[in-house]
Design a protein around this motif. Sequence first.
Motif, short mmCIF file in Angstrom:
data_model
loop_
_atom_site.label_atom_id
_atom_site.label_comp_id
_atom_site.label_asym_id
_atom_site.label_seq_id
_atom_site.Cartn_x
_atom_site.Cartn_y
_atom_site.Cartn_z
N ASP A 63 36.13 44.33 69.82
CA ASP A 63 35.75 43.10 70.53
C ASP A 63 34.45 43.32 71.28
N LEU A 64 33.47 42.46 71.03
CA LEU A 64 32.19 42.51 71.71
C LEU A 64 32.10 41.33 72.67
N ASP A 65 31.65 41.61 73.90
CA ASP A 65 31.59 40.57 74.93
C ASP A 65 30.18 40.08 75.21
N GLY A 66 29.19 40.54 74.46
CA GLY A 66 27.81 40.09 74.63
C GLY A 66 27.00 40.93 75.59
N THR A 67 27.63 41.85 76.32
CA THR A 67 26.88 42.67 77.28
C THR A 67 26.27 43.90 76.63
N ALA A 68 26.87 44.39 75.57
CA ALA A 68 26.35 45.57 74.87
C ALA A 68 26.76 45.49 73.41
N GLY A 69 26.02 46.19 72.58
CA GLY A 69 26.32 46.22 71.16
C GLY A 69 26.97 47.53 70.75
N TRP A 70 27.20 47.65 69.46
CA TRP A 70 27.78 48.85 68.87
C TRP A 70 26.99 49.22 67.63
N CYS A 71 26.87 50.51 67.38
CA CYS A 71 26.32 51.03 66.14
C CYS A 71 27.52 51.30 65.23
N SER A 82 31.45 34.98 62.86
CA SER A 82 30.12 34.41 62.60
C SER A 82 29.24 34.40 63.84
N THR A 83 29.81 34.68 65.01
CA THR A 83 29.05 34.71 66.26
C THR A 83 28.41 36.07 66.51
N LEU A 84 28.65 37.03 65.63
CA LEU A 84 28.06 38.36 65.77
C LEU A 84 26.84 38.50 64.88
N PHE A 103 22.66 54.99 57.55
CA PHE A 103 24.08 54.76 57.29
C PHE A 103 24.75 53.93 58.38
N LEU A 104 23.96 53.45 59.36
CA LEU A 104 24.49 52.64 60.46
C LEU A 104 23.83 51.27 60.49
N GLU A 105 24.51 50.31 61.10
CA GLU A 105 23.92 49.02 61.41
C GLU A 105 24.35 48.65 62.82
N HIS A 106 23.53 47.85 63.50
CA HIS A 106 23.82 47.48 64.89
C HIS A 106 24.48 46.12 64.92
N VAL A 107 25.55 45.99 65.71
CA VAL A 107 26.28 44.73 65.84
C VAL A 107 26.19 44.30 67.30
N SER A 108 25.85 43.03 67.52
CA SER A 108 25.75 42.50 68.88
C SER A 108 26.23 41.05 68.89
N GLY A 109 26.46 40.53 70.10
CA GLY A 109 26.90 39.16 70.27
C GLY A 109 28.28 39.11 70.91
N VAL A 110 28.92 37.96 70.77
CA VAL A 110 30.26 37.76 71.32
C VAL A 110 31.20 37.44 70.16
N GLY A 111 32.24 38.25 70.02
CA GLY A 111 33.21 38.02 68.95
C GLY A 111 33.87 39.31 68.54
N THR A 112 34.60 39.25 67.44
CA THR A 112 35.37 40.39 66.96
C THR A 112 34.89 40.82 65.58
N MET A 113 34.82 42.13 65.40
CA MET A 113 34.56 42.73 64.10
C MET A 113 35.77 43.59 63.79
N VAL A 114 36.43 43.34 62.67
CA VAL A 114 37.58 44.13 62.26
C VAL A 114 37.07 45.26 61.37
N LEU A 115 37.35 46.49 61.79
CA LEU A 115 36.89 47.67 61.07
C LEU A 115 38.00 48.21 60.17
N ALA A 116 37.64 48.60 58.95
CA ALA A 116 38.57 49.26 58.04
C ALA A 116 38.44 50.76 58.26
N VAL A 117 39.53 51.37 58.73
CA VAL A 117 39.55 52.79 59.04
C VAL A 117 40.16 53.53 57.85
N CYS A 118 39.49 54.54 57.38
CA CYS A 118 40.03 55.37 56.30
C CYS A 118 40.85 56.47 56.95
N GLY A 119 42.16 56.41 56.80
CA GLY A 119 43.04 57.34 57.50
C GLY A 119 43.37 56.79 58.87
#
Length: 193
Positions: A63-71, A82-84, A103-119
């Motif tokens: 969950d991103l709240d718009g204050t900081a992003g994630w790599c 769609s808000t990210l 191999f990275l991309e930066h995600v920012s904004g307000v909303g949710t990104m569901v990550l697929a975890v291997c293992g």
Amino acid sequence: MLAPGEAVQADYSALLATSFGVLVDQRRGGGRSKGRPTVFTAPAEGGWVDVAPALPGEVYALDLDGTAGWCVARGVGLAVASTLRVDPSWPNFHTLFGAEHGFLEHVSGVGTMVLAVCGALDVATLEPGEAITVDPASVLAYSDGTQCRLRAVSQSGPQSVRTGEGLMLDIAGPGRLLTQTRTPRAMAGWLAR
């Protein structure tokens, strides 16, 4: 779960089902080809989209709240609100990858990104100055504010900033680091047996 009119992007091949009335727009997102997102939009009463990762493992809602992003590692986004904004050319990556896309991309904004975890998922909270070294293939995501350095495992071996092959990533806090216990490359080989 989608609010009325809310949209989410996901790879069409990951789709299991949607609630009745969800609009599936393959033209806007890119169609049925793997890795190209399709846009799913909820009708006036809201709805849901059910997706599943290709490889066995957990899913994690970032969950991103718009204050900081994630790599975030390329290819681990199962569904993205769609808000990210997803930016593989984020300016701070130039010190890490140079002129190439890594191999990275930066995600920012307000909303949710569901990550697929291997293992299984492992979450490390790094205090200021605390550092960890991780194989890029195990990295899911790390929060903005962390310091990162990419270095070669061996000067004589093959290296790729596109895939992380032959490299290690040093990450220092403060911040959070999400890793996976398996790598997609290794799991795909194991499942092919």
